[in-house]
Design an enzyme around this catalytic site. Structure first.
Site, PDB file in Angstrom:
ATOM      1  N   GLU A 121       0.847  -1.189   0.000  1.00  0.00           N
ATOM      2  CA  GLU A 121       0.000   0.000   0.000  1.00  0.00           C
ATOM      3  C   GLU A 121       0.878   1.232   0.000  1.00  0.00           C
ATOM      4  OE1 GLU A 121      -1.046   2.274   3.006  1.00  0.00           O
ATOM      5  OE2 GLU A 121      -3.101   2.656   2.441  1.00  0.00           O
ATOM      6  N   GLN A 161      11.945  -2.365   2.411  1.00  0.00           N
ATOM      7  CA  GLN A 161      12.934  -3.337   2.867  1.00  0.00           C
ATOM      8  C   GLN A 161      12.300  -4.314   3.843  1.00  0.00           C
ATOM      9  OE1 GLN A 161      16.275  -2.510   5.714  1.00  0.00           O
ATOM     10  NE2 GLN A 161      17.496  -3.020   3.913  1.00  0.00           N
TER      11      GLN A 161
END
Length: 190
Positions: A137, A156
């Site tokens: 999102e 990450q």
């Protein structure tokens, strides 16, 4: 739980197909063109966004309800660059497919390149024995349109592994998680 290093990530990806496709090094350029980095980093893996997007729209003036989500609230888009309207958001999926081991939990954090532009990447943890493409999102918190680049780094993943004598009793697969093996940009399910 201990955070895992680049050596562990490479080994797990190669021996257990934990991440496919897998990039063993951090990539900063493709075909001589600079990109938002992706691949293995010191203590994590920088994931890429695919070219499949669902852009939020308010054309139907519906209420956002996670129990009865209206798929008409999104416009499907496929392309190298997604433009997110001001103060809006878009969903996408990763290029990478994940298979999380039973003794591992991940946390996913947005990359600073996007955060410094007012673009927030939100991803929930990948639970033990979860498998699939990750739904991402992107929230554009700015009053201006914002770009998301497909096939480049967006977030990450940091991996945590439990002690051998402390593996979870019930994994995501054991409880039949509703997002197991999701294959595309997946909307809320009940």
């Amino acid at each position: 739980m201990t955070v895992k290093s680049d050596r562990w990530i490479r080994r797990m990806a190669q021996e257990n197909q934990m991440i496919e496709p897998f990039e063993p090094e951090q990539i900063k350029a493709v075909d001589g063109r600079r990109v938002v980095s992706f691949g293995t980093s010191s203590y994590g893996y920088d994931i890429r966004c695919s070219d499949e997007f669902k852009i939020f729209t308010n054309i139907n003036s519906t209420i956002v309800d996670p129990k009865q989500f209206d798929s008409g609230s999104f416009i499907d888009f496929k392309g190298d660059v997604c433009i997110i309207p001001p103060n809006s958001f878009a969903l996408a999926r990763t290029v990478e497919y994940f298979r999380i081991p039973r003794d591992v939990l991940t946390i996913c954090l947005g990359k600073s390149t996007y955060a410094r532009c007012g673009i927030i990447v939100n991803v929930t943890p990948f639970e033990p024995e979860w498998e699939g493409y990750v739904t991402l999102e992107f929230s554009n918190t700015t009053p201006l349109p914002a770009k998301i680049y497909a096939n480049e780094g967006v977030a990450q993943v940091v991996f945590f592994q439990s002690a051998p004598d402390d593996v979870c009793e019930t994994s995501y697969r054991d409880r039949g998680g509703k997002y197991q093996k999701q294959s595309g940009v997946t909307l809320p399910r009940m």
